[in-house]
Design a protein around this motif. Structure first.
Motif, PDB file in Angstrom:
ATOM      1  N   ILE A 140     -56.066   9.630 -55.254  1.00  9.16           N
ATOM      2  CA  ILE A 140     -56.919  10.695 -54.736  1.00  9.16           C
ATOM      3  C   ILE A 140     -56.794  11.885 -55.687  1.00  9.16           C
ATOM      4  O   ILE A 140     -55.691  12.273 -56.072  1.00  9.16           O
ATOM      5  CB  ILE A 140     -56.497  11.109 -53.303  1.00  9.16           C
ATOM      6  CG1 ILE A 140     -56.491   9.898 -52.362  1.00  9.16           C
ATOM      7  CG2 ILE A 140     -57.388  12.224 -52.787  1.00  9.16           C
ATOM      8  CD1 ILE A 140     -57.824   9.193 -52.202  1.00  9.16           C
ATOM      9  N   TYR A 141     -57.936  12.444 -56.051  1.00  8.13           N
ATOM     10  CA  TYR A 141     -58.002  13.542 -57.009  1.00  8.13           C
ATOM     11  C   TYR A 141     -58.693  14.716 -56.341  1.00  8.13           C
ATOM     12  O   TYR A 141     -59.773  14.555 -55.776  1.00  8.13           O
ATOM     13  CB  TYR A 141     -58.803  13.057 -58.227  1.00  8.13           C
ATOM     14  CG  TYR A 141     -58.849  14.008 -59.382  1.00  8.13           C
ATOM     15  CD1 TYR A 141     -57.730  14.210 -60.180  1.00  8.13           C
ATOM     16  CD2 TYR A 141     -60.024  14.674 -59.705  1.00  8.13           C
ATOM     17  CE1 TYR A 141     -57.776  15.058 -61.266  1.00  8.13           C
ATOM     18  CE2 TYR A 141     -60.078  15.524 -60.790  1.00  8.13           C
ATOM     19  CZ  TYR A 141     -58.950  15.720 -61.568  1.00  8.13           C
ATOM     20  OH  TYR A 141     -59.001  16.562 -62.634  1.00  8.13           O
ATOM     21  N   HIS A 142     -58.056  15.882 -56.410  1.00 10.51           N
ATOM     22  CA  HIS A 142     -58.658  17.054 -55.776  1.00 10.51           C
ATOM     23  C   HIS A 142     -58.279  18.309 -56.543  1.00 10.51           C
ATOM     24  O   HIS A 142     -57.107  18.545 -56.820  1.00 10.51           O
ATOM     25  CB  HIS A 142     -58.192  17.166 -54.327  1.00 10.51           C
ATOM     26  CG  HIS A 142     -58.915  18.225 -53.566  1.00 10.51           C
ATOM     27  ND1 HIS A 142     -58.286  19.075 -52.715  1.00 10.51           N
ATOM     28  CD2 HIS A 142     -60.220  18.572 -53.527  1.00 10.51           C
ATOM     29  CE1 HIS A 142     -59.168  19.908 -52.176  1.00 10.51           C
ATOM     30  NE2 HIS A 142     -60.343  19.615 -52.662  1.00 10.51           N
ATOM     31  N   ILE A 143     -59.272  19.082 -56.897  1.00  7.22           N
ATOM     32  CA  ILE A 143     -59.049  20.388 -57.504  1.00  7.22           C
ATOM     33  C   ILE A 143     -59.722  21.411 -56.589  1.00  7.22           C
ATOM     34  O   ILE A 143     -60.954  21.538 -56.604  1.00  7.22           O
ATOM     35  CB  ILE A 143     -59.642  20.476 -58.923  1.00  7.22           C
ATOM     36  CG1 ILE A 143     -59.063  19.404 -59.837  1.00  7.22           C
ATOM     37  CG2 ILE A 143     -59.400  21.874 -59.506  1.00  7.22           C
ATOM     38  CD1 ILE A 143     -59.701  19.361 -61.210  1.00  7.22           C
ATOM     39  N   PRO A 144     -58.941  22.098 -55.783  1.00  3.39           N
ATOM     40  CA  PRO A 144     -59.530  23.110 -54.889  1.00  3.39           C
ATOM     41  C   PRO A 144     -60.329  24.134 -55.692  1.00  3.39           C
ATOM     42  O   PRO A 144     -59.922  24.549 -56.768  1.00  3.39           O
ATOM     43  CB  PRO A 144     -58.306  23.747 -54.220  1.00  3.39           C
ATOM     44  CG  PRO A 144     -57.232  22.711 -54.328  1.00  3.39           C
ATOM     45  CD  PRO A 144     -57.488  22.004 -55.635  1.00  3.39           C
ATOM     46  N   GLY A 145     -61.473  24.486 -55.184  1.00  2.00           N
ATOM     47  CA  GLY A 145     -62.330  25.434 -55.871  1.00  2.00           C
ATOM     48  C   GLY A 145     -63.306  24.778 -56.836  1.00  2.00           C
ATOM     49  O   GLY A 145     -64.290  25.370 -57.240  1.00  2.00           O
ATOM     50  N   VAL A 146     -63.016  23.545 -57.213  1.00  2.00           N
ATOM     51  CA  VAL A 146     -63.917  22.799 -58.106  1.00  2.00           C
ATOM     52  C   VAL A 146     -64.649  21.725 -57.320  1.00  2.00           C
ATOM     53  O   VAL A 146     -65.867  21.607 -57.396  1.00  2.00           O
ATOM     54  CB  VAL A 146     -63.149  22.170 -59.293  1.00  2.00           C
ATOM     55  CG1 VAL A 146     -64.078  21.334 -60.157  1.00  2.00           C
ATOM     56  CG2 VAL A 146     -62.459  23.253 -60.119  1.00  2.00           C
ATOM     57  N   TYR A 147     -63.885  20.948 -56.553  1.00  2.00           N
ATOM     58  CA  TYR A 147     -64.467  19.914 -55.711  1.00  2.00           C
ATOM     59  C   TYR A 147     -64.348  20.344 -54.254  1.00  2.00           C
ATOM     60  O   TYR A 147     -63.296  20.819 -53.832  1.00  2.00           O
ATOM     61  CB  TYR A 147     -63.745  18.578 -55.891  1.00  2.00           C
ATOM     62  CG  TYR A 147     -63.839  18.005 -57.273  1.00  2.00           C
ATOM     63  CD1 TYR A 147     -65.061  17.613 -57.806  1.00  2.00           C
ATOM     64  CD2 TYR A 147     -62.701  17.845 -58.057  1.00  2.00           C
ATOM     65  CE1 TYR A 147     -65.144  17.083 -59.079  1.00  2.00           C
ATOM     66  CE2 TYR A 147     -62.783  17.319 -59.341  1.00  2.00           C
ATOM     67  CZ  TYR A 147     -64.012  16.947 -59.843  1.00  2.00           C
ATOM     68  OH  TYR A 147     -64.099  16.428 -61.100  1.00  2.00           O
ATOM     69  N   LYS A 148     -65.403  20.175 -53.492  1.00  2.00           N
ATOM     70  CA  LYS A 148     -65.378  20.541 -52.073  1.00  2.00           C
ATOM     71  C   LYS A 148     -64.399  19.667 -51.297  1.00  2.00           C
ATOM     72  O   LYS A 148     -63.763  20.113 -50.357  1.00  2.00           O
ATOM     73  CB  LYS A 148     -66.774  20.421 -51.461  1.00  2.00           C
ATOM     74  CG  LYS A 148     -67.725  21.474 -51.963  1.00  2.00           C
ATOM     75  CD  LYS A 148     -69.067  21.325 -51.304  1.00  2.00           C
ATOM     76  CE  LYS A 148     -70.029  22.364 -51.845  1.00  2.00           C
ATOM     77  NZ  LYS A 148     -71.354  22.287 -51.252  1.00  2.00           N
ATOM     78  N   SER A 149     -64.324  18.403 -51.676  1.00  2.00           N
ATOM     79  CA  SER A 149     -63.415  17.482 -50.991  1.00  2.00           C
ATOM     80  C   SER A 149     -62.810  16.546 -52.027  1.00  2.00           C
ATOM     81  O   SER A 149     -63.318  16.413 -53.140  1.00  2.00           O
ATOM     82  CB  SER A 149     -64.160  16.701 -49.907  1.00  2.00           C
ATOM     83  OG  SER A 149     -65.225  15.984 -50.473  1.00  2.00           O
ATOM     84  N   PRO A 150     -61.717  15.888 -51.669  1.00  2.00           N
ATOM     85  CA  PRO A 150     -61.064  14.975 -52.615  1.00  2.00           C
ATOM     86  C   PRO A 150     -61.993  13.827 -53.046  1.00  2.00           C
ATOM     87  O   PRO A 150     -62.904  13.442 -52.315  1.00  2.00           O
ATOM     88  CB  PRO A 150     -59.873  14.422 -51.830  1.00  2.00           C
ATOM     89  CG  PRO A 150     -59.654  15.366 -50.709  1.00  2.00           C
ATOM     90  CD  PRO A 150     -60.994  15.944 -50.398  1.00  2.00           C
TER      91      PRO A 150
END
Length: 110
Positions: free
Chosen positions: A31-41
């Motif tokens: 699972i990849y998630h960058i808060p502020g870049v992607y709304k959700s993982p």
């Protein structure tokens, strides 16, 4: 070796298929998630392999189904993967599983 230090970490998933105590297929994803870049993982399928002798028997579809459930549980809204354009069987599998082409990767030889 590439994945050994990631197995068991939160958000990482290794799924194995065995027959007669031998691994005949696997899927590794995370699972990849960058808060502020992607709304959700986003769930990433990093590696999918089925032994030649066991292909076209539904094992890859099964692995993808298990990974899809994992992705949903982790809050992912989509699954992404890379596939070599010339890998016609894999492209066919992903099309059957309703994946759509969204990016193009390009290269230059040095």
């Amino acid at each position: 070796d590439n994945y050994s230090n990631r197995i068991g970490l939160d958000g990482h998933k290794l799924i194995l298929i065995e027959e007669n105590e031998e691994i005949i297929g696997y899927l590794y994803g995370f699972i990849y998630h960058i808060p502020g870049v992607y709304k959700s993982p986003i769930a990433i399928v990093d590696a999918l392999f089925i032994d030649e002798n066991y292909r076209r028997k539904g094992y890859a579809t099964l692995l993808m189904k298990v990974f899809r459930n994992f992705a949903i549980e982790k809050g992912a809204r989509q699954i992404e993967l890379k596939v070599v354009s010339e890998n016609v069987p894999a492209v066919g599998l992903y099309n059957k599983l309703t994946f759509a082409e969204t990016k193009k990767y390009m290269k230059v030889n040095l």
